[in-house]
Motif scaffolding. Structure first.
Motif, PDB file in Angstrom:
ATOM      1  N   LEU A 248      39.989  35.052  40.092  1.00  0.00           N
ATOM      2  CA  LEU A 248      40.921  36.239  39.546  1.00  0.00           C
ATOM      3  C   LEU A 248      40.600  37.463  39.886  1.00  0.00           C
ATOM      4  CD1 LEU A 248      43.084  36.632  37.411  1.00  0.00           C
ATOM      5  CD2 LEU A 248      41.496  36.302  35.697  1.00  0.00           C
ATOM      6  N   ALA A 249      39.229  37.736  40.175  1.00  0.00           N
ATOM      7  CA  ALA A 249      38.925  39.116  40.561  1.00  0.00           C
ATOM      8  C   ALA A 249      39.676  39.782  41.519  1.00  0.00           C
ATOM      9  CB  ALA A 249      37.161  39.017  40.646  1.00  0.00           C
ATOM     10  N   HIS A 250      39.890  38.989  42.592  1.00  0.00           N
ATOM     11  CA  HIS A 250      40.510  39.328  43.981  1.00  0.00           C
ATOM     12  C   HIS A 250      41.819  40.164  43.488  1.00  0.00           C
ATOM     13  CE1 HIS A 250      37.393  37.442  45.960  1.00  0.00           C
ATOM     14  NE2 HIS A 250      37.916  36.204  45.762  1.00  0.00           N
ATOM     15  N   TYR A 251      42.534  39.928  42.207  1.00  0.00           N
ATOM     16  CA  TYR A 251      43.993  40.219  41.897  1.00  0.00           C
ATOM     17  C   TYR A 251      44.134  41.290  40.798  1.00  0.00           C
ATOM     18  CZ  TYR A 251      44.204  36.151  44.972  1.00  0.00           C
ATOM     19  OH  TYR A 251      43.867  35.249  46.079  1.00  0.00           O
ATOM     20  N   LYS A 252      42.988  41.619  40.234  1.00  0.00           N
ATOM     21  CA  LYS A 252      43.293  42.198  38.893  1.00  0.00           C
ATOM     22  C   LYS A 252      43.668  43.510  39.109  1.00  0.00           C
ATOM     23  CE  LYS A 252      39.877  39.982  35.572  1.00  0.00           C
ATOM     24  NZ  LYS A 252      38.832  39.834  34.905  1.00  0.00           N
ATOM     25  N   ALA A 253      43.285  44.074  40.205  1.00  0.00           N
ATOM     26  CA  ALA A 253      43.566  45.757  40.499  1.00  0.00           C
ATOM     27  C   ALA A 253      45.023  46.088  40.590  1.00  0.00           C
ATOM     28  CB  ALA A 253      42.955  46.283  41.854  1.00  0.00           C
ATOM     29  N   ASP A 254      45.982  44.942  40.983  1.00  0.00           N
ATOM     30  CA  ASP A 254      47.419  45.134  41.134  1.00  0.00           C
ATOM     31  C   ASP A 254      48.195  43.993  40.325  1.00  0.00           C
ATOM     32  OD1 ASP A 254      46.467  43.567  43.201  1.00  0.00           O
ATOM     33  OD2 ASP A 254      47.870  44.560  44.473  1.00  0.00           O
ATOM     34  N   PRO A 255      48.120  43.754  39.096  1.00  0.00           N
ATOM     35  CA  PRO A 255      48.491  42.522  38.465  1.00  0.00           C
ATOM     36  C   PRO A 255      50.077  42.458  38.852  1.00  0.00           C
ATOM     37  CG  PRO A 255      47.756  44.066  36.956  1.00  0.00           C
ATOM     38  CD  PRO A 255      47.221  44.577  38.381  1.00  0.00           C
ATOM     39  N   GLU A 256      50.763  43.371  38.893  1.00  0.00           N
ATOM     40  CA  GLU A 256      52.113  43.393  39.020  1.00  0.00           C
ATOM     41  C   GLU A 256      52.656  42.474  40.146  1.00  0.00           C
ATOM     42  OE1 GLU A 256      50.858  47.050  41.249  1.00  0.00           O
ATOM     43  OE2 GLU A 256      50.302  46.120  39.197  1.00  0.00           O
ATOM     44  N   ASN A 257      51.876  42.355  41.162  1.00  0.00           N
ATOM     45  CA  ASN A 257      52.218  41.865  42.448  1.00  0.00           C
ATOM     46  C   ASN A 257      52.206  40.354  42.452  1.00  0.00           C
ATOM     47  OD1 ASN A 257      53.038  44.103  44.136  1.00  0.00           O
ATOM     48  ND2 ASN A 257      50.694  44.328  44.570  1.00  0.00           N
ATOM     49  N   TRP A 258      51.511  39.754  41.219  1.00  0.00           N
ATOM     50  CA  TRP A 258      50.946  38.366  41.322  1.00  0.00           C
ATOM     51  C   TRP A 258      51.529  37.675  40.203  1.00  0.00           C
ATOM     52  CZ3 TRP A 258      48.881  38.781  45.771  1.00  0.00           C
ATOM     53  CH2 TRP A 258      48.084  39.909  46.149  1.00  0.00           C
ATOM     54  N   ILE A 259      51.870  36.179  40.376  1.00  0.00           N
ATOM     55  CA  ILE A 259      52.023  35.342  39.326  1.00  0.00           C
ATOM     56  C   ILE A 259      51.220  33.983  39.679  1.00  0.00           C
ATOM     57  CG2 ILE A 259      53.845  33.610  38.533  1.00  0.00           C
ATOM     58  CD1 ILE A 259      55.858  35.602  39.327  1.00  0.00           C
ATOM     59  N   ALA A 260      50.548  33.717  38.803  1.00  0.00           N
ATOM     60  CA  ALA A 260      49.505  32.384  38.858  1.00  0.00           C
ATOM     61  C   ALA A 260      50.464  31.174  38.722  1.00  0.00           C
ATOM     62  CB  ALA A 260      48.251  32.463  38.056  1.00  0.00           C
ATOM     63  N   ASN A 261      50.196  30.140  39.715  1.00  0.00           N
ATOM     64  CA  ASN A 261      50.893  29.066  39.387  1.00  0.00           C
ATOM     65  C   ASN A 261      49.602  27.799  38.897  1.00  0.00           C
ATOM     66  OD1 ASN A 261      51.970  26.495  39.513  1.00  0.00           O
ATOM     67  ND2 ASN A 261      52.506  26.618  41.917  1.00  0.00           N
ATOM     68  N   ILE A 262      49.640  27.744  37.711  1.00  0.00           N
ATOM     69  CA  ILE A 262      48.668  26.967  37.179  1.00  0.00           C
ATOM     70  C   ILE A 262      49.064  25.705  37.092  1.00  0.00           C
ATOM     71  CG2 ILE A 262      47.101  26.939  35.239  1.00  0.00           C
ATOM     72  CD1 ILE A 262      47.229  29.559  34.792  1.00  0.00           C
ATOM     73  N   ARG A 263      48.335  24.788  37.849  1.00  0.00           N
ATOM     74  CA  ARG A 263      48.509  23.262  37.801  1.00  0.00           C
ATOM     75  C   ARG A 263      47.290  22.634  37.075  1.00  0.00           C
ATOM     76  NH1 ARG A 263      50.406  21.474  43.457  1.00  0.00           N
ATOM     77  NH2 ARG A 263      49.196  22.834  44.299  1.00  0.00           N
ATOM     78  N   VAL A 264      47.536  21.795  36.291  1.00  0.00           N
ATOM     79  CA  VAL A 264      46.075  21.183  35.347  1.00  0.00           C
ATOM     80  C   VAL A 264      45.255  20.506  36.161  1.00  0.00           C
ATOM     81  CG1 VAL A 264      45.497  19.421  33.502  1.00  0.00           C
ATOM     82  CG2 VAL A 264      47.754  21.229  33.118  1.00  0.00           C
ATOM     83  N   SER A 265      45.938  19.691  37.242  1.00  0.00           N
ATOM     84  CA  SER A 265      45.008  18.948  37.890  1.00  0.00           C
ATOM     85  C   SER A 265      44.160  19.733  39.144  1.00  0.00           C
ATOM     86  CB  SER A 265      45.684  18.079  38.751  1.00  0.00           C
ATOM     87  OG  SER A 265      44.874  17.088  39.742  1.00  0.00           O
ATOM     88  N   LYS A 266      44.651  20.795  39.662  1.00  0.00           N
ATOM     89  CA  LYS A 266      43.895  21.565  40.645  1.00  0.00           C
ATOM     90  C   LYS A 266      42.981  22.457  39.834  1.00  0.00           C
ATOM     91  CE  LYS A 266      46.477  25.685  40.770  1.00  0.00           C
ATOM     92  NZ  LYS A 266      47.091  26.992  41.495  1.00  0.00           N
ATOM     93  N   CYS A 267      43.249  22.643  38.494  1.00  0.00           N
ATOM     94  CA  CYS A 267      42.316  23.787  37.908  1.00  0.00           C
ATOM     95  C   CYS A 267      41.161  23.104  37.152  1.00  0.00           C
ATOM     96  CB  CYS A 267      43.412  24.642  36.644  1.00  0.00           C
ATOM     97  SG  CYS A 267      44.376  25.668  37.698  1.00  0.00           S
ATOM     98  N   GLY A 268      41.216  21.641  37.247  1.00  0.00           N
ATOM     99  CA  GLY A 268      40.022  20.835  36.609  1.00  0.00           C
ATOM    100  C   GLY A 268      40.278  20.479  35.398  1.00  0.00           C
ATOM    101  N   GLY A 269      41.367  20.275  34.931  1.00  0.00           N
ATOM    102  CA  GLY A 269      41.758  19.864  33.526  1.00  0.00           C
ATOM    103  C   GLY A 269      42.114  20.750  32.413  1.00  0.00           C
ATOM    104  N   LEU A 270      42.550  20.255  31.132  1.00  0.00           N
ATOM    105  CA  LEU A 270      43.355  21.010  30.307  1.00  0.00           C
ATOM    106  C   LEU A 270      42.510  22.172  29.662  1.00  0.00           C
ATOM    107  CD1 LEU A 270      45.945  21.438  28.817  1.00  0.00           C
ATOM    108  CD2 LEU A 270      45.453  19.718  27.322  1.00  0.00           C
ATOM    109  N   LEU A 271      41.285  22.024  29.412  1.00  0.00           N
ATOM    110  CA  LEU A 271      40.455  22.963  28.696  1.00  0.00           C
ATOM    111  C   LEU A 271      40.336  24.239  29.625  1.00  0.00           C
ATOM    112  CD1 LEU A 271      37.480  20.896  26.980  1.00  0.00           C
ATOM    113  CD2 LEU A 271      39.611  22.020  26.086  1.00  0.00           C
TER     114      LEU A 271
END
Length: 307
Positions: A248-271
């Motif tokens: 996330l640190a790579h994108y905090k400077a210009d958040p208006e450019n980004w949308i995070a595609n969050i998928r439960v499996s690739k992110c390591g589970g629901l928590l």
């Protein structure tokens, strides 16, 4: 809590082969975990390992669960214990997110059943009540097949479309023309191009407006992604470039450019997915919920909780 761990998979042919720049898939490919406690209650979980997303395979996920699952069983006395185990093993899960996802969902399912609670009650989240808006996803199929799929999606009432990029301008133009003129369209390149310039040459030749591009270049190439966003005036959707919180640190400077595609499996589970989503929102970025091709209702249900 004493519990037994079983590791397996669910393999089933898909009705339609799904193809994109990184893979072609005609069967499900997942890992399923069953946790059974001393009272006979069972929790079920699923992960979908993808080598082109997190470097995992079905075999590596099963090996991870066989090696580390017995230790993780010690965290099943309470939700707090499970959260602590996840936090203390962040680097390990970063390297094996889909594998741990299967354990994570099974553990939450079991803890919820022991407490007589839904996932939302267990995690102190609002009950499921909001409508979920789905996007029609078009694989890299022929223009003829794309036309048939587009017609079916229109009949079903879809107005948002995500189309996989082929890299062939003529082919993509023909596939674009099958979509409704009033459709809201985004593209997904699955890390097809090596440079921003290659991507820009392709998109500048297309004759349809798009509002976002997902993973046009190699994962985590933030400089090239910014160049594409600025040149085309579109949002960049981060998928392979957003699997863990440290990215996330790579994108905090210009958040208006980004949308995070969050998928439960690739992110390591629901928590972990919930924690990542909260940090993404706090950074001012948008979120879309993604699904894995070939996932079962186990992962789909977890994504509803995340939503």
């Amino acid at each position: 809590m004493t519990a037994a761990l079983r590791i397996g998979h669910f393999e089933s042919p898909m009705r339609v082969r799904f193809k994109h720049a990184s893979a072609s898939r005609s069967h499900t490919q997942n890992v399923v975990v069953l946790l059974r406690d001393e009272s006979g209650l069972c929790g079920y979980g699923e992960g979908c390992p993808r080598a082109y997303v997190t470097g995992e395979t079905q075999a590596s996920a099963k090996a991870f669960l066989a090696e580390h699952g017995p230790e993780a069983l010690t965290a099943l006395d309470s939700l707090g214990d499970l959260r602590r185990w996840v936090d203390e093993h962040e680097a390990l899960i970063d390297a094996n997110p889909a594998a741990f996802c299967a354990f994570d969902i099974a553990a939450l399912d079991l803890l919820g059943k022991r407490a007589g609670m839904t996932l939302e009650q267990l995690l102190d989240l609002p009950p499921l009540s909001m409508p979920i808006a789905y996007t029609a996803v078009m694989g890299d199929s022929s223009p003829v097949k794309a036309h048939a799929m587009s017609l079916a999606y229109r009949i079903w009432g879809f107005s948002d479309f995500k189309m996989k990029v082929s890299g062939d301008v003529g082919r993509d133009k023909a596939r674009f023309r099958t979509l409704p003129r009033n459709a809201r369209i985004r593209m997904d390149a699955n890390n097809l191009w090596q440079t921003a310039e290659e991507c820009l040459r392709h998109f500048q030749q297309l004759d349809r407006d798009i509002w976002a591009i997902e993973e046009p270049v190699q994962a985590e190439d933030a400089a090239s992604l910014r160049k594409i966003a600025d040149a085309l005036g579109v949002k960049i959707i981060l998928d392979e470039s957003m699997t863990r919180r440290s990215q996330l640190a790579h994108y905090k400077a210009d958040p208006e450019n980004w949308i995070a595609n969050i998928r439960v499996s690739k992110c390591g589970g629901l928590l972990r997915s919930i924690k990542l989503a909260q940090e993404v929102q706090s950074a001012g970025m948008g979120i879309t919920l993604g699904a894995q091709v070939g996932e079962t209702s186990l992962l789909t249900r977890a994504a509803l909780t995340l939503g």
